[in-house]
Design a protein around this motif. Structure first.
Motif, short mmCIF file in Angstrom:
data_model
loop_
_atom_site.label_atom_id
_atom_site.label_comp_id
_atom_site.label_asym_id
_atom_site.label_seq_id
_atom_site.Cartn_x
_atom_site.Cartn_y
_atom_site.Cartn_z
N ALA A 97 9.74 4.61 -6.83
CA ALA A 97 9.32 3.24 -7.07
C ALA A 97 7.94 3.00 -6.49
N ILE A 98 7.12 2.35 -7.26
CA ILE A 98 5.84 1.93 -6.76
C ILE A 98 5.87 0.41 -6.82
N LEU A 99 5.66 -0.20 -5.67
CA LEU A 99 5.96 -1.63 -5.55
C LEU A 99 4.71 -2.49 -5.49
N ARG A 115 -3.54 -1.91 -14.35
CA ARG A 115 -3.91 -0.80 -13.47
C ARG A 115 -2.78 0.22 -13.36
N TYR A 119 -1.48 5.01 -14.17
CA TYR A 119 -0.65 5.97 -13.44
C TYR A 119 0.51 6.46 -14.29
N ASN B 65 -6.24 8.24 -5.45
CA ASN B 65 -6.52 7.01 -4.73
C ASN B 65 -5.23 6.29 -4.39
N LEU B 66 -4.21 7.10 -4.20
CA LEU B 66 -2.90 6.58 -3.85
C LEU B 66 -2.74 6.54 -2.33
N GLU B 87 -1.11 -4.45 0.94
CA GLU B 87 -1.09 -4.06 -0.46
C GLU B 87 -2.28 -4.66 -1.20
N ARG B 91 -5.63 -2.66 -2.63
CA ARG B 91 -5.95 -2.76 -4.04
C ARG B 91 -7.40 -3.19 -4.22
N GLY B 94 -10.07 -0.60 -4.42
CA GLY B 94 -9.98 0.34 -5.52
C GLY B 94 -8.92 1.41 -5.35
N MET B 95 -8.07 1.25 -4.35
CA MET B 95 -6.99 2.22 -4.20
C MET B 95 -5.67 1.54 -4.58
N PHE B 96 -4.62 2.31 -4.53
CA PHE B 96 -3.35 1.75 -4.93
C PHE B 96 -2.29 2.07 -3.89
N ALA B 97 -1.49 1.09 -3.57
CA ALA B 97 -0.47 1.29 -2.54
C ALA B 97 0.86 1.62 -3.18
N ILE B 98 1.52 2.61 -2.62
CA ILE B 98 2.88 2.90 -3.04
C ILE B 98 3.73 2.68 -1.80
#
Lengths: 332, 332
Positions: A97-99, A115, A119, B65-66, B87, B91, B94-98
């Motif tokens: 899961a990516i939240l 965005r 992914y 960029n995770l 989060e 974002r 320019g990165m992404f949070a999981i």
DNA sequence: TTTTATTTTTGGAACGTTCCAATTATTGTG
DNA sequence: CACAATAATTGGAACGTTCCAAAAATAAAA
């Protein structure tokens, strides 16, 4: 800075004495590989310390095991409770899961999803922000994504929807109050922009109309779905109807706020005024008075979601109404 | 089922009349591409409806960029408040949070991280579960991951750490109580397994010893870090020391529980017994009595985290103590 | 103008996996 | 045992991007 030699399927294959294709078959646990080679490969993986590269896999196979959970508002305690359950269950079926949180804004929600598309997420589990258009969701479906709505319904969206049985919930709780002899019963909290509001209100209305001819008895106060919303709503309610006897709240959080205001006004919740919530948050059984409420099993919702995730190929889009339970405690 | 022709950089390049390499340069917004080609490419991207494929990019470039946010317990309101801030800020750079939740378990935490490695996350922002070993974190660092600890410190881990200035916080709040004339002041909540407990307790002890020679005045009660923990802890405290005058709580949640218990016992918080929290949750200013507490600015923490993320190449591992503010309200 | 330095652009290789079609090994049948 | 049918294995191509080294275009200097 030491140079990092990445270990690939080829290295594993060499060690195991098979081809890289066979290793790949084991990794995707295909059934068309002999037990013997499987064991050899597994052993080699162990020995080499190989880590699977999902980027390469997803690039080539054109599918990922990434599921996006798009939640409306993580600040809301029930949302987090549900999110935690979802995240764990999704993980347990081998997906990830990516939240993200939309903050109840359609704009942010659509930017977010745009965005996420980069992914290559394979599914969206989404509690839609108010005002989400069916076309938006259908667009995702047309692009081949699996979309599952939770908690909120969007009419006209061709997606699976998993929601608690809101109508039954408030119907049960309102009935309980009526059975206990309360008459002036109000519905407190929430607002028209979200579908569950209408459903929970409907359950209350159904019960009220079934037992009383006198429409004057029903009373509805809207509010923000926060603790403070509940507090302010309760204040408004008491101003309008000082002789109110019981309150059916849109949610536990609303009830918390209402109770807080009652206590300030030296009104004893559960004694002077009966009160019932909806959600059954962890705190509700511990507070005083313990809150009578409608229990929604977040694990049941999460399981239903996973069911849909696993049946992804079947194109049927169904609507699951997860049953709710009336939990009697001492607040009425 | 229509066949989906994926649009790639090559298609964009063709349309823009440049090479795919130039398109790539634009996508990674390199500065060594002329304004003219950049415009052409951007226009072509617009027209073709091209979507970037991060899997391919990450596979080739060997970086993503995770960013993984590994939170100890999403159920805790302050954690969620912080998570939401993190989060969004992540974002915005320019990165992404999981996001994953370890549920305070080291086992789950390490299993989780093992699986995240398959997704080639470039950094871990982690609020470590109690008992996390420095070696575990150092192992990640050695593999080239950027690791940033938040809220909790792990001694011996070669990672950046961003925590609120816990010691100053409770020092300030305890001092406030002393200045107001309280003497029998207890410290309530939390337990030894987490580093912030020691720090907050130290601030309390510092202030107490500075003003009173009499050690008998200090009193410490541990508890779970939940609302119910606060309630039970308060009960224990009142049993042990019926003449307690004020309470410095480990967190706002603990204070909520303690206040609840006081009210049940007809003790007026803020009048009969002073009470101070830590965190400054959204609810704290709205409740009654409004809770005096130590404000931690989650956005400041999130910004500090992003700073570290952006300075990733600099190998310096630093420790940031984010300043806290005493917010005086009416609970003491 | 010619030469040199600098900026932009470019095609082909590479990243690590899965897919495919073909090959080889194994099993079953009369 | 020969032959067919099936099961298991395999090498090479492909996924869509970035890297690289080299070429082309432009600017600066002589």
């Amino acid at each position: 800075m030491k140079k990092q030699e990445t270990i690939t399927v080829v290295d594993v294959a060499k060690k195991a004495g098979v081809s890289k294709s066979t290793v790949s078959l084991v990794l995707t646990n295909s059934n068309k590989v002999s037990e013997k080679s499987k064991r050899k490969v597994l052993k080699a993986i162990e020995e080499t310390g190989y880590v699977y590269n999902r980027d390469a896999a997803s690039l080539r196979s054109r599918r990922s095991n990434l599921v996006a959970i798009v939640i409306n508002d993580l600040t809301n305690p029930y949302s987090t409770q549900l999110t935690v359950a979802l995240e764990q269950q999704i993980r347990s079926i081998g997906m990830f899961a990516i939240l993200v949180s939309s903050g109840e804004s359609v704009e942010q929600q659509s930017e977010l999803i745009q965005r996420l598309e980069e992914y290559k997420v394979s599914a969206y589990v989404i509690c839609p922000a108010p005002g989400t258009s069916p076309d938006f969701l259908n667009g995702l479906v047309d692009k081949g994504r699996l979309v599952i709505n939770i908690m909120r319904e969007i009419q006209g969206a061709k997606v699976s929807t998993i929601i608690p049985d809101n109508v039954s919930g408030t119907y049960m709780s309102t009935n309980l109050l009526i059975k206990k002899g309360y008459k002036n019963i109000a519905f407190l909290g929430g607002n028209e922009s979200i579908s569950d509001y209408h459903q929970r209100l409907a359950g209350y209305n159904n019960a009220m109309h079934e037992h009383f001819q006198d429409d004057a008895l029903t009373q509805v106060i809207q509010s923000n779905t926060t603790r403070d919303g509940g507090r302010k709503g309760m204040k408004e309610l008491l101003n309008q109807s000082p002789n109110i006897e019981a309150v059916v709240c849109f949610s536990d959080v609303i009830a918390y706020g209402a109770i807080e205001y009652m206590k300030e006004q030296q009104i004893k919740p559960g004694v002077d005024i009966g009160i019932i919530g909806f959600d059954d948050l962890k705190d509700s059984q511990l507070m005083s008075p313990a809150l009578t409420t409608i229990h929604i099993d977040e694990n049941q919702i999460a399981r239903a979601v996973c069911q849909e995730l696993m049946d992804a190929n079947s194109n049927a889009r169904n609507k699951v109404l997860v049953g709710v339970d009336l939990i009697e405690r001492s607040s009425c």
